[in-house]
Write a protein that holds these residues in place. Structure first.
Motif, PDB file in Angstrom:
ATOM      1  N   THR A  90       0.873  -1.182   0.000  1.00 39.22           N
ATOM      2  CA  THR A  90       0.000   0.000   0.000  1.00 39.22           C
ATOM      3  C   THR A  90       0.905   1.225   0.000  1.00 39.22           C
ATOM      4  O   THR A  90       1.831   1.330   0.819  1.00 39.22           O
ATOM      5  CB  THR A  90      -0.900   0.010   1.233  1.00 39.22           C
ATOM      6  N   GLY A 132       6.446   5.667   5.711  1.00 38.41           N
ATOM      7  CA  GLY A 132       5.712   4.876   4.725  1.00 38.41           C
ATOM      8  C   GLY A 132       6.521   3.658   4.308  1.00 38.41           C
ATOM      9  O   GLY A 132       7.462   3.245   4.995  1.00 38.41           O
ATOM     10  N   LEU A 133       6.146   3.092   3.167  1.00 34.72           N
ATOM     11  CA  LEU A 133       6.816   1.884   2.687  1.00 34.72           C
ATOM     12  C   LEU A 133       8.198   2.262   2.128  1.00 34.72           C
ATOM     13  O   LEU A 133       8.310   3.169   1.311  1.00 34.72           O
ATOM     14  CB  LEU A 133       5.950   1.266   1.582  1.00 34.72           C
ATOM     15  N   ILE A 178      -5.551   3.661  -1.452  1.00 31.96           N
ATOM     16  CA  ILE A 178      -6.941   3.849  -1.016  1.00 31.96           C
ATOM     17  C   ILE A 178      -7.258   5.320  -1.326  1.00 31.96           C
ATOM     18  O   ILE A 178      -6.584   6.211  -0.817  1.00 31.96           O
ATOM     19  CB  ILE A 178      -7.084   3.577   0.493  1.00 31.96           C
ATOM     20  N   LEU A 196       1.167   5.626  -1.010  1.00 35.87           N
ATOM     21  CA  LEU A 196       0.456   6.862  -1.359  1.00 35.87           C
ATOM     22  C   LEU A 196       0.726   7.267  -2.807  1.00 35.87           C
ATOM     23  O   LEU A 196      -0.077   7.988  -3.415  1.00 35.87           O
ATOM     24  CB  LEU A 196       0.861   7.995  -0.408  1.00 35.87           C
ATOM     25  N   GLY A 243       3.294   0.265   5.143  1.00 34.80           N
ATOM     26  CA  GLY A 243       4.456   1.072   5.521  1.00 34.80           C
ATOM     27  C   GLY A 243       4.319   1.613   6.938  1.00 34.80           C
ATOM     28  O   GLY A 243       3.246   1.563   7.539  1.00 34.80           O
ATOM     29  N   GLY A 244       5.421   2.140   7.446  1.00 33.22           N
ATOM     30  CA  GLY A 244       5.411   2.689   8.807  1.00 33.22           C
ATOM     31  C   GLY A 244       4.731   4.046   8.869  1.00 33.22           C
ATOM     32  O   GLY A 244       4.533   4.702   7.846  1.00 33.22           O
ATOM     33  N   GLU A 245       4.399   4.469  10.090  1.00 30.94           N
ATOM     34  CA  GLU A 245       3.672   5.729  10.273  1.00 30.94           C
ATOM     35  C   GLU A 245       4.458   6.924   9.747  1.00 30.94           C
ATOM     36  O   GLU A 245       3.869   7.861   9.198  1.00 30.94           O
ATOM     37  CB  GLU A 245       3.369   5.983  11.757  1.00 30.94           C
ATOM     38  N   GLN A 246       5.787   6.883   9.957  1.00 29.25           N
ATOM     39  CA  GLN A 246       6.549   8.075   9.581  1.00 29.25           C
ATOM     40  C   GLN A 246       6.972   8.061   8.118  1.00 29.25           C
ATOM     41  O   GLN A 246       6.652   8.970   7.367  1.00 29.25           O
ATOM     42  CB  GLN A 246       7.788   8.197  10.473  1.00 29.25           C
ATOM     43  N   SER A 293      -2.707  11.356   4.459  1.00 34.21           N
ATOM     44  CA  SER A 293      -2.750   9.891   4.448  1.00 34.21           C
ATOM     45  C   SER A 293      -3.754   9.433   5.493  1.00 34.21           C
ATOM     46  O   SER A 293      -4.201  10.216   6.322  1.00 34.21           O
ATOM     47  CB  SER A 293      -1.370   9.316   4.794  1.00 34.21           C
ATOM     48  N   LEU A 294      -4.059   8.138   5.429  1.00 32.11           N
ATOM     49  CA  LEU A 294      -4.890   7.531   6.466  1.00 32.11           C
ATOM     50  C   LEU A 294      -3.991   7.069   7.602  1.00 32.11           C
ATOM     51  O   LEU A 294      -2.806   6.790   7.401  1.00 32.11           O
ATOM     52  CB  LEU A 294      -5.621   6.313   5.902  1.00 32.11           C
ATOM     53  N   MET A 316      -8.459   9.070  -1.471  1.00 31.85           N
ATOM     54  CA  MET A 316      -8.810  10.033  -0.416  1.00 31.85           C
ATOM     55  C   MET A 316      -9.337  11.297  -1.102  1.00 31.85           C
ATOM     56  O   MET A 316      -8.865  11.664  -2.177  1.00 31.85           O
ATOM     57  CB  MET A 316      -7.584  10.368   0.433  1.00 31.85           C
TER      58      MET A 316
HETATM   59  N1  SAM Z   1       4.355   9.892   5.436  1.00 34.94           N
HETATM   60  C1  SAM Z   1       4.042   8.547   5.097  1.00 34.94           C
HETATM   61  C2  SAM Z   1       4.167   8.318   3.604  1.00 34.94           C
HETATM   62  O1  SAM Z   1       4.515   9.238   2.908  1.00 34.94           O
HETATM   63  O2  SAM Z   1       3.958   7.184   3.147  1.00 34.94           O
HETATM   64  C3  SAM Z   1       2.652   8.249   5.580  1.00 34.94           C
HETATM   65  C4  SAM Z   1       2.552   6.870   6.037  1.00 34.94           C
HETATM   66  S1  SAM Z   1       0.914   6.363   6.428  1.00 34.94           S
HETATM   67  C5  SAM Z   1       0.567   7.207   7.895  1.00 34.94           C
HETATM   68  C6  SAM Z   1       1.257   4.739   6.960  1.00 34.94           C
HETATM   69  C7  SAM Z   1       0.955   3.665   5.962  1.00 34.94           C
HETATM   70  O3  SAM Z   1      -0.455   3.503   5.855  1.00 34.94           O
HETATM   71  C8  SAM Z   1       1.442   3.900   4.560  1.00 34.94           C
HETATM   72  O4  SAM Z   1       2.790   3.561   4.396  1.00 34.94           O
HETATM   73  C9  SAM Z   1       0.541   2.952   3.785  1.00 34.94           C
HETATM   74  O5  SAM Z   1       0.978   1.634   3.942  1.00 34.94           O
HETATM   75  C10 SAM Z   1      -0.771   3.121   4.526  1.00 34.94           C
HETATM   76  N2  SAM Z   1      -1.627   4.155   3.958  1.00 34.94           N
HETATM   77  C11 SAM Z   1      -2.099   5.248   4.583  1.00 34.94           C
HETATM   78  N3  SAM Z   1      -2.929   5.913   3.763  1.00 34.94           N
HETATM   79  C12 SAM Z   1      -2.984   5.233   2.604  1.00 34.94           C
HETATM   80  C13 SAM Z   1      -3.699   5.396   1.377  1.00 34.94           C
HETATM   81  N4  SAM Z   1      -4.520   6.409   1.172  1.00 34.94           N
HETATM   82  N5  SAM Z   1      -3.515   4.466   0.417  1.00 34.94           N
HETATM   83  C14 SAM Z   1      -2.691   3.417   0.600  1.00 34.94           C
HETATM   84  N6  SAM Z   1      -2.011   3.208   1.740  1.00 34.94           N
HETATM   85  C15 SAM Z   1      -2.153   4.100   2.727  1.00 34.94           C
END
Ligand code: SAM
Length: 280
Positions: free
Chosen positions: A207, A234-235, A249, A209, A229-232, A257-258, A251
């Motif tokens: 997953t 991402g993947l 996903i 962004l 991916g991680g909170e900070q 992000s979610l 938005m």
């Molecule tokens: N700053 C990070 C980035 O740029 O990826 C944000 C990470 S988000 C808080 C944590 C993880 O949730 C992402 O790495 C992804 O795996 C998933 N995620 C959050 N929102 C998403 C979205 N709209 N579509 C796909 N994955 C999402």
């Protein structure tokens, strides 16, 4: 037996009123990650969590309860089972309980259990399995929520990749609401994950962004490995590259992000959409 002669793991009943008791010190020490790592023990607070763990056959080292609940039927039953399994039953005074417990209003029952992790090499995914891989997850509340969600949807397990929060921290355990005792957990280095990924027979979906594919348009061929991916950060690029497909996903608002646990939940409900029914 008195508090001057605690014998570990021998199914004894110990009455403790002193904060200096070694068992009290040992349990309090489990608040520190290094002590959990060294002892491979962890703490679960509350009657429901302790009952869940014992019913799910987790190895219990200490069952601690306030003297005031010693005669409650469930506490007596759990204590009897725990003793048969070699645990010490530790009956404590309220001041001792307040010191052991991490909450303002201490739970009357606390269990100390042996950690359980499935080595990455022992994961043998079957066609209907759905695993979630979490890279560098940092927030214990997110991890606990994801473990609870994996349990709720009947997915198979959680794989923690790289440097992650400890799933056996009190905060993570609490957030699972007992699901930690039902969801197999694995820790994997980046290299171990690469090996697991190389032999994965089904879809490995990441997953991201920056992905251009809508998560509802992807095909999920079992066994499915959902990589988050991680909170900070991402993947990471290597993990993203290891995925067969990357999805997003959609938005519509102003959030970047979610939340990780929410995104994981959305993915799991999509992957398992045909199998989940309100009426069984
Ligand atoms: N700053 C990070 C980035 O740029 O990826 C944000 C990470 S988000 C808080 C944590 C993880 O949730 C992402 O790495 C992804 O795996 C998933 N995620 C959050 N929102 C998403 C979205 N709209 N579509 C796909 N994955 C999402």
């Amino acid at each position: 037996m008195t508090e001057r002669e605690p014998i570990r793991g021998a199914g004894r009943v110990v009455h403790v009123t002193s904060l200096a008791n070694p068992i009290v010190k040992e349990i309090r020490g489990l608040a520190l990650p290094k002590n959990r790592r060294a002892s491979r023990l962890f703490v679960a607070e509350g009657l429901k969590l302790v009952a869940d763990a014992i019913e799910a056959d987790w190895q219990v080292r200490y069952l601690v309860h306030s003297a005031r609940v010693a005669n409650e039927a469930l506490v007596e039953r759990l204590s009897a089972v725990a003793r048969v399994r070699g645990a010490d039953i530790v009956s404590v005074s309220e001041p001792v309980l307040a010191k052991i417990a991490r909450r303002e209003n201490p739970q009357a029952v606390i269990g100390v259990f042996e950690q359980r992790l499935t080595p990455p090499g022992e994961i043998r995914p079957g066609d209907n399995d759905v695993h979630v891989a979490l890279e560098a997850i940092r927030d214990p509340g997110n991890l606990g929520t994801i473990i609870r969600t994996v349990d709720a949807v009947g997915a198979t397990g959680v794989i923690l990749v790289g440097d992650t929060v400890d799933p056996f921290s009190i905060e993570a355990v609490r957030a699972t609401m007992g699901s930690i005792f039902h969801v197999p957990l694995t820790r994997a280095s980046a290299a171990e994950f690469a090996t697991l990924r190389a032999r994965w027979p089904g879809t490995v979906v990441g997953t991201h962004l920056a992905a251009t594919q809508d998560y509802r348009a992807a095909t999920y061929r079992g066994p499915v490995l959902v990589v988050m991916g991680g909170e900070q950060a991402g993947l990471s690029p290597p993990l993203a590259a290891a995925c067969e497909t990357l999805v997003k996903i959609p938005m519509a608002g102003r959030a970047d992000s979610l939340n990780l646990a929410v995104a994981t939940g959305v993915m799991l409900f999509e992957v398992l959409r045909d199998r989940l029914r309100v009426n069984g």
